[in-house]
Write an enzyme that holds these catalytic residues in place. Structure first.
Site, PDB file in Angstrom:
ATOM      1  N   HIS A  27     -62.390 -50.791   9.670  1.00 21.34           N
ATOM      2  CA  HIS A  27     -62.405 -51.017   8.231  1.00 21.34           C
ATOM      3  C   HIS A  27     -63.831 -51.014   7.715  1.00 21.34           C
ATOM      4  CE1 HIS A  27     -63.916 -55.163   8.550  1.00 21.34           C
ATOM      5  NE2 HIS A  27     -63.204 -55.188   9.661  1.00 21.34           N
ATOM      6  N   CYS A  28     -63.970 -50.696   6.456  1.00 19.82           N
ATOM      7  CA  CYS A  28     -65.235 -50.863   5.769  1.00 19.82           C
ATOM      8  C   CYS A  28     -64.946 -51.724   4.543  1.00 19.82           C
ATOM      9  CB  CYS A  28     -65.865 -49.515   5.412  1.00 19.82           C
ATOM     10  SG  CYS A  28     -64.945 -48.565   4.200  1.00 19.82           S
ATOM     11  N   MET A  29     -65.828 -51.786   3.618  1.00 22.44           N
ATOM     12  CA  MET A  29     -65.641 -52.663   2.456  1.00 22.44           C
ATOM     13  C   MET A  29     -64.401 -52.303   1.635  1.00 22.44           C
ATOM     14  SD  MET A  29     -67.998 -54.978   2.351  1.00 22.44           S
ATOM     15  CE  MET A  29     -68.412 -55.448   0.693  1.00 22.44           C
ATOM     16  N   ARG A  31     -61.850 -49.687   2.545  1.00 20.24           N
ATOM     17  CA  ARG A  31     -60.708 -48.950   3.113  1.00 20.24           C
ATOM     18  C   ARG A  31     -60.489 -49.250   4.586  1.00 20.24           C
ATOM     19  NH1 ARG A  31     -64.650 -45.308   1.569  1.00 20.24           N
ATOM     20  NH2 ARG A  31     -63.370 -44.848  -0.239  1.00 20.24           N
TER      21      ARG A  31
END
Length: 62
Positions: A27-29, A31
């Site tokens: 995950h990122c910020m 998505r």
């Protein structure tokens, strides 16, 4: 109304072909990035229509 994140997560995993179809998940910020064994098992329209999902992008095998 509070978001039921367990239900949301379960719906997304089911729509991408189940736990057995997920090779990797990061995950990122903004998505989640799924690497799937078989992209054909993923039901893109189903994923897009899950309440709480803001979109779907396929890029670089993710």
């Amino acid at each position: 109304m509070a978001q039921d994140f367990k239900k949301l997560a379960s719906s997304v995993v089911d729509a991408v072909g189940g736990v057995g179809n997920v090779t990797n998940l990061t995950h990122c910020m903004t998505r989640l990035r799924f690497i799937l064994k078989y992209e054909a098992k993923a039901r893109d329209e189903t994923v897009k229509n899950i309440p709480g999902v803001m979109g779907l992008v396929k890029q670089g095998g993710q």
